[in-house]
Every structure is written in C-alpha cells, then in structure tokens.
Design a protein around this motif. Structure first.
Motif, PDB file in Angstrom:
ATOM      1  N   ILE A 145       0.896  -1.224   0.014  1.00  0.00           N
ATOM      2  CA  ILE A 145       0.054   0.120   0.155  1.00  0.00           C
ATOM      3  C   ILE A 145       0.794   1.239  -0.111  1.00  0.00           C
ATOM      4  O   ILE A 145       0.577   2.321  -0.413  1.00  0.00           O
ATOM      5  N   LEU A 146       1.979   1.297   0.541  1.00  0.00           N
ATOM      6  CA  LEU A 146       2.876   2.262   0.544  1.00  0.00           C
ATOM      7  C   LEU A 146       3.181   2.700  -0.733  1.00  0.00           C
ATOM      8  O   LEU A 146       3.748   3.955  -0.948  1.00  0.00           O
ATOM      9  N   SER A 147       3.467   1.845  -1.693  1.00  0.00           N
ATOM     10  CA  SER A 147       3.859   2.212  -2.967  1.00  0.00           C
ATOM     11  C   SER A 147       2.544   2.525  -3.869  1.00  0.00           C
ATOM     12  O   SER A 147       2.473   3.366  -4.835  1.00  0.00           O
ATOM     13  N   LEU A 148       1.567   1.587  -3.489  1.00  0.00           N
ATOM     14  CA  LEU A 148       0.325   1.932  -4.319  1.00  0.00           C
ATOM     15  C   LEU A 148      -0.499   3.248  -3.984  1.00  0.00           C
ATOM     16  O   LEU A 148      -0.828   4.046  -5.103  1.00  0.00           O
ATOM     17  N   ARG A 149      -0.367   3.766  -2.713  1.00  0.00           N
ATOM     18  CA  ARG A 149      -1.430   4.992  -2.417  1.00  0.00           C
ATOM     19  C   ARG A 149      -1.063   6.259  -3.302  1.00  0.00           C
ATOM     20  O   ARG A 149       0.021   6.185  -3.832  1.00  0.00           O
ATOM     21  N   GLY A 150      -2.190   6.923  -3.442  1.00  0.00           N
ATOM     22  CA  GLY A 150      -1.902   8.280  -4.258  1.00  0.00           C
ATOM     23  C   GLY A 150      -1.630   7.985  -5.725  1.00  0.00           C
ATOM     24  O   GLY A 150      -1.412   8.903  -6.208  1.00  0.00           O
ATOM     25  N   ARG A 151      -1.741   6.772  -6.251  1.00  0.00           N
ATOM     26  CA  ARG A 151      -1.557   6.625  -7.573  1.00  0.00           C
ATOM     27  C   ARG A 151      -3.112   6.188  -8.168  1.00  0.00           C
ATOM     28  O   ARG A 151      -3.646   5.321  -7.504  1.00  0.00           O
ATOM     29  N   LEU A 169      -7.082  14.861  -1.188  1.00  0.00           N
ATOM     30  CA  LEU A 169      -7.170  16.194  -2.073  1.00  0.00           C
ATOM     31  C   LEU A 169      -7.225  15.724  -3.329  1.00  0.00           C
ATOM     32  O   LEU A 169      -7.738  16.280  -4.070  1.00  0.00           O
ATOM     33  N   THR A 170      -6.374  14.673  -3.730  1.00  0.00           N
ATOM     34  CA  THR A 170      -6.091  14.384  -5.261  1.00  0.00           C
ATOM     35  C   THR A 170      -7.381  13.767  -5.630  1.00  0.00           C
ATOM     36  O   THR A 170      -8.096  13.937  -6.754  1.00  0.00           O
ATOM     37  N   ILE A 225     -13.568   1.478 -13.582  1.00  0.00           N
ATOM     38  CA  ILE A 225     -13.775   2.618 -12.780  1.00  0.00           C
ATOM     39  C   ILE A 225     -12.258   3.128 -12.371  1.00  0.00           C
ATOM     40  O   ILE A 225     -11.680   2.213 -11.929  1.00  0.00           O
ATOM     41  N   PRO A 226     -12.121   4.590 -12.417  1.00  0.00           N
ATOM     42  CA  PRO A 226     -10.736   5.007 -11.770  1.00  0.00           C
ATOM     43  C   PRO A 226     -10.640   4.663 -10.295  1.00  0.00           C
ATOM     44  O   PRO A 226     -11.762   4.825  -9.646  1.00  0.00           O
ATOM     45  N   ALA A 227      -9.559   4.009  -9.835  1.00  0.00           N
ATOM     46  CA  ALA A 227      -9.422   3.706  -8.528  1.00  0.00           C
ATOM     47  C   ALA A 227      -8.203   4.309  -7.687  1.00  0.00           C
ATOM     48  O   ALA A 227      -7.308   4.077  -8.359  1.00  0.00           O
ATOM     49  N   LEU A 228      -8.392   4.803  -6.346  1.00  0.00           N
ATOM     50  CA  LEU A 228      -7.300   5.348  -5.950  1.00  0.00           C
ATOM     51  C   LEU A 228      -6.892   4.785  -4.709  1.00  0.00           C
ATOM     52  O   LEU A 228      -7.866   4.908  -3.583  1.00  0.00           O
ATOM     53  N   PRO A 229      -6.032   3.948  -4.364  1.00  0.00           N
ATOM     54  CA  PRO A 229      -5.597   3.253  -2.997  1.00  0.00           C
ATOM     55  C   PRO A 229      -5.111   4.425  -2.008  1.00  0.00           C
ATOM     56  O   PRO A 229      -4.387   5.499  -2.576  1.00  0.00           O
ATOM     57  N   THR A 230      -5.568   4.114  -0.907  1.00  0.00           N
ATOM     58  CA  THR A 230      -4.875   5.195   0.083  1.00  0.00           C
ATOM     59  C   THR A 230      -4.652   4.499   1.513  1.00  0.00           C
ATOM     60  O   THR A 230      -5.032   3.131   1.589  1.00  0.00           O
ATOM     61  N   LEU A 231      -4.095   4.965   2.452  1.00  0.00           N
ATOM     62  CA  LEU A 231      -3.853   4.447   3.758  1.00  0.00           C
ATOM     63  C   LEU A 231      -5.197   4.078   4.621  1.00  0.00           C
ATOM     64  O   LEU A 231      -6.045   4.999   4.569  1.00  0.00           O
ATOM     65  N   HIS A 232      -5.072   3.006   5.201  1.00  0.00           N
ATOM     66  CA  HIS A 232      -6.337   2.890   6.324  1.00  0.00           C
ATOM     67  C   HIS A 232      -6.184   3.471   7.281  1.00  0.00           C
ATOM     68  O   HIS A 232      -5.021   3.832   7.924  1.00  0.00           O
ATOM     69  N   PRO A 233      -7.426   4.018   7.889  1.00  0.00           N
ATOM     70  CA  PRO A 233      -7.324   4.958   9.052  1.00  0.00           C
ATOM     71  C   PRO A 233      -6.953   4.243  10.306  1.00  0.00           C
ATOM     72  O   PRO A 233      -6.431   4.882  11.230  1.00  0.00           O
ATOM     73  N   ALA A 234      -7.014   2.810  10.362  1.00  0.00           N
ATOM     74  CA  ALA A 234      -6.536   2.140  11.430  1.00  0.00           C
ATOM     75  C   ALA A 234      -5.019   2.313  11.548  1.00  0.00           C
ATOM     76  O   ALA A 234      -4.354   2.362  12.479  1.00  0.00           O
ATOM     77  N   PHE A 235      -4.197   2.234  10.420  1.00  0.00           N
ATOM     78  CA  PHE A 235      -2.883   2.565  10.446  1.00  0.00           C
ATOM     79  C   PHE A 235      -2.635   3.789  10.694  1.00  0.00           C
ATOM     80  O   PHE A 235      -1.629   4.154  11.389  1.00  0.00           O
ATOM     81  N   LEU A 263      -4.084   5.532  12.773  1.00  0.00           N
ATOM     82  CA  LEU A 263      -4.205   5.802  14.258  1.00  0.00           C
ATOM     83  C   LEU A 263      -2.961   5.410  14.962  1.00  0.00           C
ATOM     84  O   LEU A 263      -2.631   5.833  16.080  1.00  0.00           O
ATOM     85  N   ARG A 264      -2.265   4.371  14.458  1.00  0.00           N
ATOM     86  CA  ARG A 264      -1.070   4.055  14.885  1.00  0.00           C
ATOM     87  C   ARG A 264       0.051   4.831  14.321  1.00  0.00           C
ATOM     88  O   ARG A 264       1.174   4.829  15.148  1.00  0.00           O
ATOM     89  N   GLN A 265       0.202   5.433  13.228  1.00  0.00           N
ATOM     90  CA  GLN A 265       1.056   6.005  12.663  1.00  0.00           C
ATOM     91  C   GLN A 265       0.694   7.534  12.405  1.00  0.00           C
ATOM     92  O   GLN A 265       0.350   7.806  11.106  1.00  0.00           O
ATOM     93  N   PRO A 266       0.223   8.366  13.184  1.00  0.00           N
ATOM     94  CA  PRO A 266      -0.246   9.714  12.900  1.00  0.00           C
ATOM     95  C   PRO A 266       0.427  10.627  12.056  1.00  0.00           C
ATOM     96  O   PRO A 266       0.132  11.326  11.125  1.00  0.00           O
ATOM     97  N   ALA A 267       1.813  10.262  11.944  1.00  0.00           N
ATOM     98  CA  ALA A 267       2.730  11.026  11.170  1.00  0.00           C
ATOM     99  C   ALA A 267       2.336  10.491   9.322  1.00  0.00           C
ATOM    100  O   ALA A 267       2.630  11.419   8.630  1.00  0.00           O
ATOM    101  N   ALA A 268       1.753   9.670   9.267  1.00  0.00           N
ATOM    102  CA  ALA A 268       1.396   9.203   7.908  1.00  0.00           C
ATOM    103  C   ALA A 268      -0.071   9.920   7.506  1.00  0.00           C
ATOM    104  O   ALA A 268      -0.334   9.850   6.208  1.00  0.00           O
ATOM    105  N   LYS A 269      -0.529  10.689   8.334  1.00  0.00           N
ATOM    106  CA  LYS A 269      -2.065  11.513   7.904  1.00  0.00           C
ATOM    107  C   LYS A 269      -1.644  12.343   6.979  1.00  0.00           C
ATOM    108  O   LYS A 269      -2.515  12.515   5.935  1.00  0.00           O
ATOM    109  N   LYS A 270      -0.702  12.990   6.910  1.00  0.00           N
ATOM    110  CA  LYS A 270      -0.234  13.998   5.856  1.00  0.00           C
ATOM    111  C   LYS A 270      -0.414  13.217   4.426  1.00  0.00           C
ATOM    112  O   LYS A 270      -1.033  13.949   3.598  1.00  0.00           O
ATOM    113  N   ARG A 271       0.197  12.099   4.240  1.00  0.00           N
ATOM    114  CA  ARG A 271       0.049  11.320   3.040  1.00  0.00           C
ATOM    115  C   ARG A 271      -1.478  10.940   2.650  1.00  0.00           C
ATOM    116  O   ARG A 271      -1.636  11.174   1.281  1.00  0.00           O
ATOM    117  N   ALA A 272      -2.088  10.509   3.624  1.00  0.00           N
ATOM    118  CA  ALA A 272      -3.479  10.097   3.187  1.00  0.00           C
ATOM    119  C   ALA A 272      -4.218  11.238   2.848  1.00  0.00           C
ATOM    120  O   ALA A 272      -5.268  11.442   2.111  1.00  0.00           O
TER     121      ALA A 272
END
Ligand code: URA
Length: 277
Positions: free
Chosen positions: A219-225, A264-265, A238-248, A250-259
C-alpha cells in the motif's frame, strides 16, 4: 561498607529464569545468532514427530466440517449477486450466503454490507468489518471509522459516499481477510459497484487495494496513484485510488499527511469538470 557484588541465585535454572525475565522486560522477544544453527543435524533437538491423530469429538467435528468448495461458493455468489436488482436485494442475498468461511468462524454476528448513499458518486472499499461493525451491522463505525468520517468530511466527500468492504463478515481477531475470502465475496462487491455506478473508487488499506487491483504491491507504493479497476467480465471500468487505512493512521499519525494528500487528489478528480469531446 559498600559492595558492588551482585548475589546470584545458586540454582542455574533460577539464574537463567532471572536473566530471561530481565531481557523480556527490556523488550527482547527473540534470540538470534548471526549464522543459523541446524540443531536437529547437531543432534541437540529430536526431529519433529507428527502428532498422533485422534478422532475429534462429535461436537468439534460438526464445527470444523468441510465448507463448500471455493469454486462452488464462488458460483453461488455469482448467481445470487446477478439476481439482485437493487442494493436492498443484494443485502438480502449477502445475508443468506453461506459460502464465505468467515460467516462461521464465530466472531461474526451478522453480515456487514454498507452504509451511505445508494446513488453515491464515490465508493469507499475497506478491508473487512471489525468488532464494532459486527455488533452494529454497518462498516467503519469503530475508531477507524470515526477517523475515516472526519477525513471524508474534511475532503468534502462525507455526503457523497457508499462505504463497504472486500468481505462482509468480521475476520476473527480482526485479522486481514485472506485472498480466498475476498474472492468468494467479490461477486457481491462487483454487483454493488454495478448497481451504485460510482464515478470513482477509494480503496482503503493494503488488503482492499491488493484484492481490487489484483496486485501484490504494498500500500505504501500503491497509495496516491490512480489505477483502473475492472469488473471480472471487463464490462465496467472505474478509476480507483488506493490510500492508507485509518487504522494505520491511528497507529502512525505522522502518515496522516500522505492520506490527506490522497484525499485532495481524489476530490479534485471527482469535481473536475468532464471534458467535452
Ligand atoms: N476496517 C475496515 O477495513 N472496514 C471496516 O468496516 C472497519 C474497519
């Protein structure tokens, strides 16, 4: 007089126990050498013996009775899904379906299908229900769901979503659903997509993205593409965008910026005026 000598217990077993307790306390949970040691070849450990097989008691035998073959279950799911002409009928078909092993694994109380709008332009596909979802019968209503709702609201998507999962019963212990479990549930998810006809799919978490896009990429390489999701018969794309799971998150708040960047995309594409031919 001050003495720095430490008194160790005389019993070697007690010494070993006290040392292990010390390391465990320090967070060490495995002991490894630089090189692997074949202790069986060295004769220090007896080769593993197959345990003697005893017939399970009748009650246990009933509980672990072989479930329908995956291909039979898949065929049944396809037939049931194809018959459903509305989301309501699809919900009933899912609830009646016995072909997904998760339904019988004890943790699941009920089928968890969807929440949101039946004519939503966005379909959010998560991994699978958790305990709270199992109790309430709706996806993403626990802690992760609350964060997902906040994120969708901030991205102006809250009122424009149909939220569902790749499997419709809670995996025991909240483990990740297996590809086989996702496979037998896929006809229902595909039928939901065909009925709702979303413009875009938001794939939440690695297990969702991998199953929907049929990839092994993380997911870390799929997200945002952006990817194109295709139905099994190739009729829907249908166009599909993978993103980070909210449970992740909650454990890694620093990743919220990427989500947040992903969302926004996503909204930008959703609201982009269609190009006239
Ligand atoms: N996580 C998911 O992927 N789906 C839910 O419904 C809840 C938590």
């Amino acid at each position: 007089m001050y003495s720095s000598a430490v008194t160790l217990p005389a019993d070697p077993a007690a010494v070993a126990e006290s040392l292990l307790a010390f390391w465990a306390e320090a967070g060490v949970d495995a002991m490894l050498l630089d090189e692997p040691v074949d202790r069986i070849a060295a004769g220090r450990i007896a080769p593993p013996q197959a345990p003697a097989r005893k017939a399970p008691p009748p009650a246990l035998r009933a509980a672990v009775a072989p479930r329908p073959e995956v291909s039979a279950a898949l065929g049944q799911a396809q037939a049931l899904a194809a018959e459903a002409q509305s989301i309501e009928a699809l919900a009933a078909a899912i609830a009646a379906f016995d072909g997904c092993a998760l339904k019988f694994e004890g943790a699941a109380r009920q089928a968890v299908f969807y929440r949101g709008r039946e004519d939503a332009p966005v379909m959010v596909v998560g991994e699978g229900p958790g305990a709270e979802e199992d109790a309430q019968g709706q996806p993403f209503v626990g802690r992760a769901g609350k964060l997902l709702d906040k994120m969708l609201a901030a991205a102006e998507l809250a009122e424009r979503v149909f939220i569902t999962n790749t499997v419709f019963w809670r995996p025991p212990g909240n483990r990740t659903p297996t590809p086989l479990e996702q496979l037998v549930c896929a006809p229902f998810l595909e039928r939901a997509i065909a009925l709702v006809q979303p413009k875009l799919l938001l794939l939440v978490g690695g297990a969702s993205a991998k199953a929907m896009l049929k990839t092994e990429e993380g997911i870390l390489s799929l997200r945002g593409r952006w990817f194109d999701w295709r139905s099994a018969d190739g009729a829907i794309e249908i166009p599909a965008l993978p993103t980070l799971h909210p449970a992740f998150l909650l454990r890694q708040p620093a990743a919220k910026k990427r989500a947040w960047i992903d969302l926004l995309t996503f909204t930008e594409r959703l609201d982009r005026p269609e190009r006239s031919a």
